[in-house]
Motif scaffolding. Structure first.
Motif, PDB file in Angstrom:
ATOM      1  N   PHE B  25       0.531  -7.687  14.517  1.00 54.81           N
ATOM      2  CA  PHE B  25       0.754  -8.193  15.876  1.00 54.81           C
ATOM      3  C   PHE B  25       2.063  -8.951  15.962  1.00 54.81           C
ATOM      4  N   VAL B 214     -11.316  -4.648  31.646  1.00 54.81           N
ATOM      5  CA  VAL B 214     -10.513  -4.621  30.421  1.00 54.81           C
ATOM      6  C   VAL B 214     -10.877  -3.395  29.584  1.00 54.81           C
ATOM      7  N   GLY B 218      -8.487   0.394  28.453  1.00 52.44           N
ATOM      8  CA  GLY B 218      -8.252   1.005  27.150  1.00 52.44           C
ATOM      9  C   GLY B 218      -8.473   2.507  27.127  1.00 52.44           C
ATOM     10  N   TYR B 220      -8.123   6.290  27.128  1.00 53.47           N
ATOM     11  CA  TYR B 220      -6.936   7.047  26.767  1.00 53.47           C
ATOM     12  C   TYR B 220      -7.154   8.551  26.905  1.00 53.47           C
ATOM     13  N   ALA B 235      -2.409   3.010  28.978  1.00 58.37           N
ATOM     14  CA  ALA B 235      -2.689   3.331  27.580  1.00 58.37           C
ATOM     15  C   ALA B 235      -2.056   4.663  27.198  1.00 58.37           C
ATOM     16  N   ILE B 238       1.772   4.143  26.941  1.00 54.66           N
ATOM     17  CA  ILE B 238       2.168   3.441  25.717  1.00 54.66           C
ATOM     18  C   ILE B 238       2.230   4.422  24.550  1.00 54.66           C
ATOM     19  N   ALA B 251       7.307   0.711  24.113  1.00 57.03           N
ATOM     20  CA  ALA B 251       5.853   0.806  23.940  1.00 57.03           C
ATOM     21  C   ALA B 251       5.290  -0.550  23.527  1.00 57.03           C
ATOM     22  N   ALA B 252       5.987  -1.235  22.614  1.00 59.75           N
ATOM     23  CA  ALA B 252       5.527  -2.543  22.151  1.00 59.75           C
ATOM     24  C   ALA B 252       5.526  -3.551  23.290  1.00 59.75           C
ATOM     25  N   ALA B 255       2.582  -2.879  25.382  1.00 60.36           N
ATOM     26  CA  ALA B 255       1.355  -3.294  24.697  1.00 60.36           C
ATOM     27  C   ALA B 255       1.178  -4.807  24.775  1.00 60.36           C
ATOM     28  N   LEU B 258      -0.019  -5.580  28.221  1.00 62.59           N
ATOM     29  CA  LEU B 258      -1.449  -5.257  28.331  1.00 62.59           C
ATOM     30  C   LEU B 258      -2.289  -6.313  27.609  1.00 62.59           C
ATOM     31  N   LEU B 259      -1.789  -6.740  26.459  1.00 59.14           N
ATOM     32  CA  LEU B 259      -2.471  -7.778  25.676  1.00 59.14           C
ATOM     33  C   LEU B 259      -2.565  -9.071  26.476  1.00 59.14           C
ATOM     34  N   SER B 262      -5.038  -8.738  29.318  1.00 58.36           N
ATOM     35  CA  SER B 262      -6.416  -8.735  28.813  1.00 58.36           C
ATOM     36  C   SER B 262      -6.836 -10.132  28.384  1.00 58.36           C
ATOM     37  N   LEU B 263      -5.933 -10.839  27.687  1.00 58.53           N
ATOM     38  CA  LEU B 263      -6.279 -12.178  27.210  1.00 58.53           C
ATOM     39  C   LEU B 263      -6.564 -13.117  28.370  1.00 58.53           C
ATOM     40  N   VAL B 266      -9.975 -12.219  29.741  1.00 59.57           N
ATOM     41  CA  VAL B 266     -11.074 -12.639  28.870  1.00 59.57           C
ATOM     42  C   VAL B 266     -11.235 -14.162  28.919  1.00 59.57           C
ATOM     43  N   VAL B 269     -13.182 -15.029  31.830  1.00 63.98           N
ATOM     44  CA  VAL B 269     -14.609 -14.784  31.603  1.00 63.98           C
ATOM     45  C   VAL B 269     -15.226 -15.949  30.844  1.00 63.98           C
TER      46      VAL B 269
END
Lengths: 266, 278
Positions: B25, B214, B218, B220, B235, B238, B251-252, B255, B258-259, B262-263, B266, B269
């Motif tokens: 990562f 989320v 993902g 694909y 997805a 990427i 692409a990175a 990503a 997207l990370l 998503s974080l 979450v 939540v």
């Protein structure tokens, strides 16, 4: 009369969930190569065909071996972490627990790209063991949650009792804790195994061009048109998954396990 | 000495998660800032070029499509999952276990196999349209994919079991006495469900919806098998940039984006459910 709406909803959801599986099983029985349903000239011929086609058996072998090994990796990471979280409330272990859960919650393509870049950077690209490690790390979340749940079900009294009788930490662990947590260990292993077997995008990004797993093989062949063997291998993988999950239901309490798979704990 | 030895079992997990998860990562974050070498890989550097591409119509359109599709699929799956899970948690234990096995099997099913199954169901030669022809509802069988509806159906299919598993623990711990109280006061079953059960469960439902969103982000394989290229999600983009356009830095960057999204979701939540638990 009161049960009618319930019955209706169960039937509709059941039909929705089973429809693609039933039709795949159906077309796998076609005698000819044509895609028709209901199947004509019903036979198990394509199942026999599978047994003699290395182009399909090799990816199946890859998938099974990767699932077997990566589930082992996942459990080997999860067991000490979950144990230390439960037994010592270790802060380090709790950090590892959080780290282990996270890849599973995020879109898998992120992990896939991370692994791809990592192996490209260290110059060890497209190898079998990369997929094993990638899946192992990605799937740690499953044995982590099941094992912690299993440990929490063990009364601390039994651990204290073992200690007052003079058992060392290690003896107490493998004579008291491990046997009690075994069903949860098996469940965690089984979940990781089944998910590795079916995983596509991470395996594809790590080594899609060199190590073909079954999902990769099916997806690649989809581009070249239909062959009944796709249906045959899908049925086969479905049966393997169902058998393993039914086994989990036998060795442990599925309703309790599912109660734990929520993202956060109360 | 003994105190140090006690931590030896944690060395293995630390090593594996560190080397094969944390380090990749970190490298990915670095690479998203690197310079792209056309035709090859990338070379160290520091530039925001790849992040700047986020404000191009090309990327924004993909993003809009992704959000729209994920919201539609998550919403539809939730609408089915709520009444279903509600009834499931009230069924007999054996019924529950049987359904859980089905749900888990479908959830663990490869996206490739699901995509293939639906492509057969929506096909002209073997699909559902043949059934409608046989029933006299349709003149002649026709293919129903690739299409937006076919793709969303496939996405609802993979999301539904996930939704059930997210809702199941909350629903099974629901205090039945609330419903019984409503019943003695003369509320009918659908009325009890709508006026008592749903309001109590609202935070759990919103939390589940976000997690499902989320989850669909993902997806694909299904967009590629059942959808048209204009419906392809982030997805897919990427992977396409990384493997086929060999633009790994871009692409990175996507990503990482997207990370981050998503974080944040979450985290939302976690906040949402924690407040309820308090």
């Amino acid at each position: 009369m009161r049960r009618l709406p319930a019955l209706l909803i169960f039937t509709l959801v059941g039909a929705f969930l089973l429809a693609p599986l039933v039709i795949v099983a159906g077309v796998s029985l076609n005698g000819q190569k044509r895609l028709v349903f209901p199947p004509r000239e019903v036979s198990l011929g394509w199942y026999g065909e599978l047994a003699t086609s290395p182009a399909w058996l090799l990816p199946i072998g890859h998938s099974l071996l990767i699932a077997f090994l990566s589930a082992l990796v996942a459990v080997s990471i999860a067991l000490p972490v979950a144990y230390y979280v439960w037994r010592f409330h270790s802060r380090w272990a709790r950090a590892l627990y959080g780290l282990g859960i996270s890849p599973f919650i995020l879109p898998p393509v992120i992990c896939g790209l991370g692994f791809l870049i990592f192996w490209a950077s260290v110059g060890h690209f497209g190898r079998f063991e990369n997929v094993v490690l990638g899946h192992g790390v990605f799937l740690v979340a499953l044995p982590l949650t099941t094992l912690l749940l299993g440990f929490e079900g063990i009364g601390r009294e039994s651990m204290d009792a073992a200690e007052t009788m003079g058992a060392s930490e290690w003896v107490a662990f493998h004579t008291v804790v491990l046997p009690l947590a075994l069903p949860y260990l098996i469940s965690g292993y089984a979940f990781a195994f089944v998910l590795s077997l079916n995983e596509y995008i991470i395996a594809y990004m790590i080594a899609g061009f060199t190590v073909e797993t079954l999902p990769i093989k099916i997806f690649n062949s989809l581009r070249y048109g239909y062959t009944p063997i796709m249906a045959v291998v899908s049925v086969l993988f479905l049966l393997i998954s169902v058998a393993i999950l039914a086994l989990v239901a036998r060795v442990s309490d599925l309703t309790r396990l599912m109660g734990a798979l929520e993202p956060e704990r109360k | 000495m003994e105190r140090t030895l006690r931590w030896v079992p944690l060395v293995w997990p630390t090593m594996l998660l560190g080397i094969f998860f944390a380090v990749p990562f970190a490298i990915m974050v670095a690479v998203s800032l690197f310079h792209r070498q056309p035709g090859g890989f990338f070379e160290p550097g520091f530039e925001l070029t790849h992040y700047r591409r986020f404000i191009t119509p090309f990327f924004l359109e993909r993003l809009g499509v992704t959000i729209g599709i994920a919201a539609a699929a998550a919403g539809a799956a939730l609408a089915i999952a709520v009444p279903f899970t509600y009834l499931l948690t009230r069924a007999r234990r054996r019924t529950q276990v049987a359904w859980l096995i089905v749900i888990l099997s479908v959830l663990s099913l490869s996206e490739v196999i699901v995509g293939f199954g639906w492509s057969v169901l929506l096909s002209r030669t073997a699909g559902i349209s043949n059934l409608l022809v046989a029933l006299g509802l349709l003149e002649q069988p026709r293919p129903w994919y690739p299409s937006l509806y076919g793709m969303v159906t496939g996405l609802v299919y993979v999301t539904l079991p996930y939704a059930v598993l997210l809702l199941y623990p909350r629903f099974s711990r629901f205090d039945r006495q609330l419903l019984e109280a409503a019943e003695t006061m003369g509320a009918s079953a659908p009325r009890r469900f709508v006026t008592v059960f749903l309001p109590v469960m609202r935070p759990a439902l919103i939390a589940a919806l976000i997690m499902m969103f989320v989850f669909v982000l993902g997806a694909y394989v299904i967009p590629q098998v059942l959808g048209r290229s204009q419906h392809w999600t982030l997805a897919v983009l990427i992977t396409d940039q990384a493997l086929f356009q060999s633009n790994i830095p871009f692409a990175a960057a996507m990503a990482i984006f997207l990370l981050a999204v998503s974080l944040v979701l979450v985290w939302l939540v976690v906040r949402l459910t924690r407040r309820r638990g308090a």
